[in-house]
Scaffold this motif. Structure first.
Motif, PDB file in Angstrom:
ATOM      1  N   GLU A 280     -17.863  -9.695  24.069  1.00  0.00           N
ATOM      2  CA  GLU A 280     -18.628 -10.309  23.115  1.00  0.00           C
ATOM      3  C   GLU A 280     -18.533 -10.046  21.723  1.00  0.00           C
ATOM      4  N   ALA A 281     -17.659  -8.883  21.413  1.00  0.00           N
ATOM      5  CA  ALA A 281     -17.288  -8.228  20.192  1.00  0.00           C
ATOM      6  C   ALA A 281     -15.900  -7.624  20.479  1.00  0.00           C
ATOM      7  N   SER A 282     -15.208  -7.793  19.498  1.00  0.00           N
ATOM      8  CA  SER A 282     -13.687  -7.149  19.401  1.00  0.00           C
ATOM      9  C   SER A 282     -13.540  -5.476  19.205  1.00  0.00           C
ATOM     10  N   MET A 283     -14.745  -5.285  18.268  1.00  0.00           N
ATOM     11  CA  MET A 283     -14.636  -3.852  17.587  1.00  0.00           C
ATOM     12  C   MET A 283     -16.024  -3.263  17.827  1.00  0.00           C
ATOM     13  N   LEU A 284     -16.234  -1.975  17.851  1.00  0.00           N
ATOM     14  CA  LEU A 284     -17.545  -1.331  18.059  1.00  0.00           C
ATOM     15  C   LEU A 284     -17.493   0.121  17.494  1.00  0.00           C
ATOM     16  N   MET A 285     -18.222   0.353  16.599  1.00  0.00           N
ATOM     17  CA  MET A 285     -18.215   1.629  16.023  1.00  0.00           C
ATOM     18  C   MET A 285     -19.271   2.523  16.820  1.00  0.00           C
ATOM     19  N   THR A 286     -18.780   3.591  17.569  1.00  0.00           N
ATOM     20  CA  THR A 286     -19.755   4.238  18.425  1.00  0.00           C
ATOM     21  C   THR A 286     -19.232   5.700  18.294  1.00  0.00           C
ATOM     22  N   ALA A 287     -19.426   6.459  19.491  1.00  0.00           N
ATOM     23  CA  ALA A 287     -19.088   7.976  19.451  1.00  0.00           C
ATOM     24  C   ALA A 287     -18.231   8.096  20.757  1.00  0.00           C
ATOM     25  N   SER A 288     -17.858   9.480  21.009  1.00  0.00           N
ATOM     26  CA  SER A 288     -17.114  10.010  22.188  1.00  0.00           C
ATOM     27  C   SER A 288     -17.814   9.819  23.380  1.00  0.00           C
ATOM     28  N   TRP A 289     -18.976   9.751  23.362  1.00  0.00           N
ATOM     29  CA  TRP A 289     -19.802   9.810  24.656  1.00  0.00           C
ATOM     30  C   TRP A 289     -19.270   8.524  25.486  1.00  0.00           C
ATOM     31  N   THR A 290     -18.679   7.549  24.747  1.00  0.00           N
ATOM     32  CA  THR A 290     -18.166   6.470  25.472  1.00  0.00           C
ATOM     33  C   THR A 290     -16.726   6.444  25.982  1.00  0.00           C
ATOM     34  N   VAL A 291     -16.065   7.563  25.935  1.00  0.00           N
ATOM     35  CA  VAL A 291     -14.776   7.663  26.407  1.00  0.00           C
ATOM     36  C   VAL A 291     -14.702   7.504  27.787  1.00  0.00           C
ATOM     37  N   ALA A 292     -15.646   8.321  28.591  1.00  0.00           N
ATOM     38  CA  ALA A 292     -15.735   7.740  30.189  1.00  0.00           C
ATOM     39  C   ALA A 292     -16.130   6.217  30.553  1.00  0.00           C
ATOM     40  N   ASP A 293     -16.830   5.734  29.609  1.00  0.00           N
ATOM     41  CA  ASP A 293     -17.282   4.135  29.927  1.00  0.00           C
ATOM     42  C   ASP A 293     -16.007   3.300  29.963  1.00  0.00           C
ATOM     43  N   VAL A 294     -15.014   3.550  29.022  1.00  0.00           N
ATOM     44  CA  VAL A 294     -13.810   2.695  28.966  1.00  0.00           C
ATOM     45  C   VAL A 294     -13.232   2.616  30.624  1.00  0.00           C
ATOM     46  N   GLY A 295     -13.021   3.646  31.262  1.00  0.00           N
ATOM     47  CA  GLY A 295     -12.498   3.522  32.657  1.00  0.00           C
ATOM     48  C   GLY A 295     -13.501   3.432  33.641  1.00  0.00           C
ATOM     49  N   ASN A 296     -14.723   3.368  33.464  1.00  0.00           N
ATOM     50  CA  ASN A 296     -15.749   3.041  34.447  1.00  0.00           C
ATOM     51  C   ASN A 296     -15.782   1.561  34.646  1.00  0.00           C
ATOM     52  N   VAL A 297     -14.769   0.931  35.187  1.00  0.00           N
ATOM     53  CA  VAL A 297     -14.874  -0.570  35.394  1.00  0.00           C
ATOM     54  C   VAL A 297     -15.882  -1.111  36.437  1.00  0.00           C
ATOM     55  N   GLU A 298     -16.410  -0.038  37.306  1.00  0.00           N
ATOM     56  CA  GLU A 298     -17.540  -0.575  38.105  1.00  0.00           C
ATOM     57  C   GLU A 298     -18.878  -0.760  37.496  1.00  0.00           C
ATOM     58  N   LYS A 299     -19.106  -0.056  36.515  1.00  0.00           N
ATOM     59  CA  LYS A 299     -20.299  -0.141  35.651  1.00  0.00           C
ATOM     60  C   LYS A 299     -20.179  -1.271  34.646  1.00  0.00           C
ATOM     61  N   TYR A 300     -18.884  -0.881  33.950  1.00  0.00           N
ATOM     62  CA  TYR A 300     -18.730  -2.158  32.703  1.00  0.00           C
ATOM     63  C   TYR A 300     -17.305  -2.837  33.131  1.00  0.00           C
ATOM     64  N   PRO A 301     -17.637  -3.927  33.951  1.00  0.00           N
ATOM     65  CA  PRO A 301     -16.055  -4.650  34.545  1.00  0.00           C
ATOM     66  C   PRO A 301     -15.424  -5.044  33.280  1.00  0.00           C
ATOM     67  N   HIS A 302     -14.063  -5.078  33.341  1.00  0.00           N
ATOM     68  CA  HIS A 302     -13.335  -5.621  32.358  1.00  0.00           C
ATOM     69  C   HIS A 302     -11.991  -5.456  32.512  1.00  0.00           C
ATOM     70  N   GLU A 303     -10.936  -6.196  31.950  1.00  0.00           N
ATOM     71  CA  GLU A 303      -9.547  -5.903  32.239  1.00  0.00           C
ATOM     72  C   GLU A 303      -8.694  -5.312  31.118  1.00  0.00           C
ATOM     73  N   PHE A 304      -9.111  -5.427  30.023  1.00  0.00           N
ATOM     74  CA  PHE A 304      -8.400  -5.252  28.824  1.00  0.00           C
ATOM     75  C   PHE A 304      -8.145  -3.649  28.599  1.00  0.00           C
ATOM     76  N   LYS A 305      -7.264  -3.331  27.725  1.00  0.00           N
ATOM     77  CA  LYS A 305      -6.950  -2.196  27.214  1.00  0.00           C
ATOM     78  C   LYS A 305      -7.738  -1.747  26.076  1.00  0.00           C
ATOM     79  N   THR A 306      -8.269  -0.634  25.900  1.00  0.00           N
ATOM     80  CA  THR A 306      -9.185  -0.196  24.899  1.00  0.00           C
ATOM     81  C   THR A 306      -8.373   0.809  23.851  1.00  0.00           C
ATOM     82  N   ALA A 307      -8.022   0.422  22.615  1.00  0.00           N
ATOM     83  CA  ALA A 307      -7.484   1.316  21.553  1.00  0.00           C
ATOM     84  C   ALA A 307      -8.647   2.016  20.797  1.00  0.00           C
TER      85      ALA A 307
END
Length: 450
Positions: A280-307
């Protein structure tokens, strides 16, 4: 509602003071303090302490405790979960009730520095400076952040959160935009957001998403100022020039269709993680508690790479690499009868043991190894070069200075900063009127807390 909450809080505080007085009387009548008792205790005596936290997944806590008990066989630690999955407010209220009721509470978790300082000011936590002096510890050299009040340290971080910007790498590549590095500004962010926004209606992808917290109401307060709410312990910061810049930028982004309207964000009670991972959005200011979320594709399904990119700065004259380094803290309860044992556990919990839980504020921690462990097996979802650069570059430095310590920071965040931004965005008032209102409200809170 505020009056009822304040009444409940001060009722609990009064009970705490009564219990403290009774405890002090007992110690006096016995002719010794709890510290003296511990000093005189037999070396083979086993002490049990209770650590109150809110971790729904206790596996890491269990590992921390097992490691600690192996090296400290005379100290047993029992993990007590406050409210699994509960909000920070609910967990803190439960902790306050337990402590005021005289339950055994030795070490406690606190979600942020404002909550830690508030309870230190109310006499709920043990000051730690004497313990540090005995151990030869220099806090500002050993830890990136700490929680101080009235010149004393009361809490140490068991988890550190570095604020940054998540970016959909596929969207960047399609738009021909490079991954930003240190030095980019919020004007650059604005250009990225406008270029990344595409589509219409249900197919709309916004350039960025901003949530409702105070960190989004003016990021520069947290990433470039020594204190996000105060210039000093008597003067609020809410007439700072950064408000003119940020408030107008937020309004411009909405008018350009680059971000969802603030009214939609509030009305729909949106989840910031799903806004990003659902594209829904291409950029998100957040914090490093989301590092693990990027790889948690079961909970947050997605196919793109995050920078990953550093938090932008206000202008080229702003400090390079300055950012918002926040954290979750732990402290020793003032009424703990096992303070020496609790201190030993607190030190392990916030130093060696903190690396088990996530990114650490302990300066001897190996942050890059922590990241390797967090992303293991899911590396394809990460732009690891930008992640490590954003977190561990020599340019990175926290803006927050714990020497400015107030007990009412959470009031200023909620009732002034967030409320003032809401008035600006929803009521259509000018920046000057919003700043004037915020300064007046802040001064009322400061006066009431004298």
């Amino acid at each position: 509602m505020k009056k009822r909450f304040r009444l409940l809080f001060f009722t609990m505080l009064a009970l705490i003071l009564v219990l403290s007085a009774c405890s002090g009387s007992e110690e006096s009548s016995n002719g010794s303090s709890s510290k003296d008792s511990e000093s005189d205790a037999k070396e083979d005596e086993v002490v049990e302490i209770k650590y109150f936290n809110w971790d729904s997944d206790q596996s890491k806590i269990e590992q921390i405790i097992a490691n600690f008990e192996k090296d400290n066989p005379n100290i047993k630690v029992k993990s007590e979960v406050l409210i699994p999955g509960g909000s920070a407010v609910d967990n803190m209220m439960r902790m306050d009730v337990l402590m005021s009721a005289g339950e055994q509470v030795d070490v406690v978790s606190i979600p942020n520095v404002d909550q830690a300082v508030l309870r230190a000011a109310n006499g709920m936590f043990e000051p730690l400076d004497e313990y540090f002096e005995k151990d030869g510890i220099k806090i500002k050299e050993d830890y990136k952040i700490s929680a101080s009040y009235d010149g004393k340290v009361y809490s140490l971080p068991h988890l550190t959160n570095y604020w940054y910007v998540l970016l959909n790498k596929d969207h960047l590549d399609a738009a021909g935009l490079p991954v930003p590095d240190f030095g980019w500004t919020w004007d650059d962010f604005k250009e990225y957001a406008i270029k990344l926004a595409k589509g219409e209606g249900k197919d709309k992808t916004y350039g960025a998403y901003f949530h409702t917290w105070g960190e989004y109401a003016n990021p520069m307060l947290f990433s470039e100022k020594s204190h996000p709410y105060m210039i000093d312990e008597a003067t609020p910061i809410f007439d700072d020039k950064s408000f003119d810049y940020w408030f107008q930028l937020r309004r411009d982004l909405e008018e350009a269709g680059a971000v969802k309207s603030f009214s939609d964000v509030i009305g729909a009670e949106l989840n910031y993680r799903t806004e990003f991972f659902n594209e829904e959005a291409s950029m998100l200011m957040t914090a490093s508690w989301t590092v693990a979320d990027v790889g948690n594709v079961e909970k947050y399904p997605h196919e793109f790479k995050t920078a990953f990119a550093p938090v932008p700065r206000m202008s080229e004259n702003s400090p390079l690499g300055s950012t918002n380094i926040a954290g979750e803290f732990s402290a020793i309860a003032k009424n703990s009868k096992n303070k020496e044992a609790s201190y030993k556990f607190l030190r392990y919990l916030t130093a060696e043991g903190s690396q088990i839980r996530g990114l650490s504020s302990w300066n001897e921690a190996d942050g890059e190894q922590t990241i390797k462990d967090l992303v293991a097996g899911q590396e394809d979802y990460y732009d690891l070069d930008s992640l490590n650069n954003t977190l561990f570059s020599e340019e990175v430095k926290g803006a927050y200075d714990s020497d400015i310590a107030i007990s009412y920071g959470n009031e200023l965040k909620k009732d002034v900063l967030e409320a003032g931004f809401t008035k600006f965005m929803l009521d259509g008032i000018s920046v000057d009127d919003a700043k004037k209102w915020m300064v007046e409200e802040a001064n009322k809170i400061i006066e009431n807390n004298k």
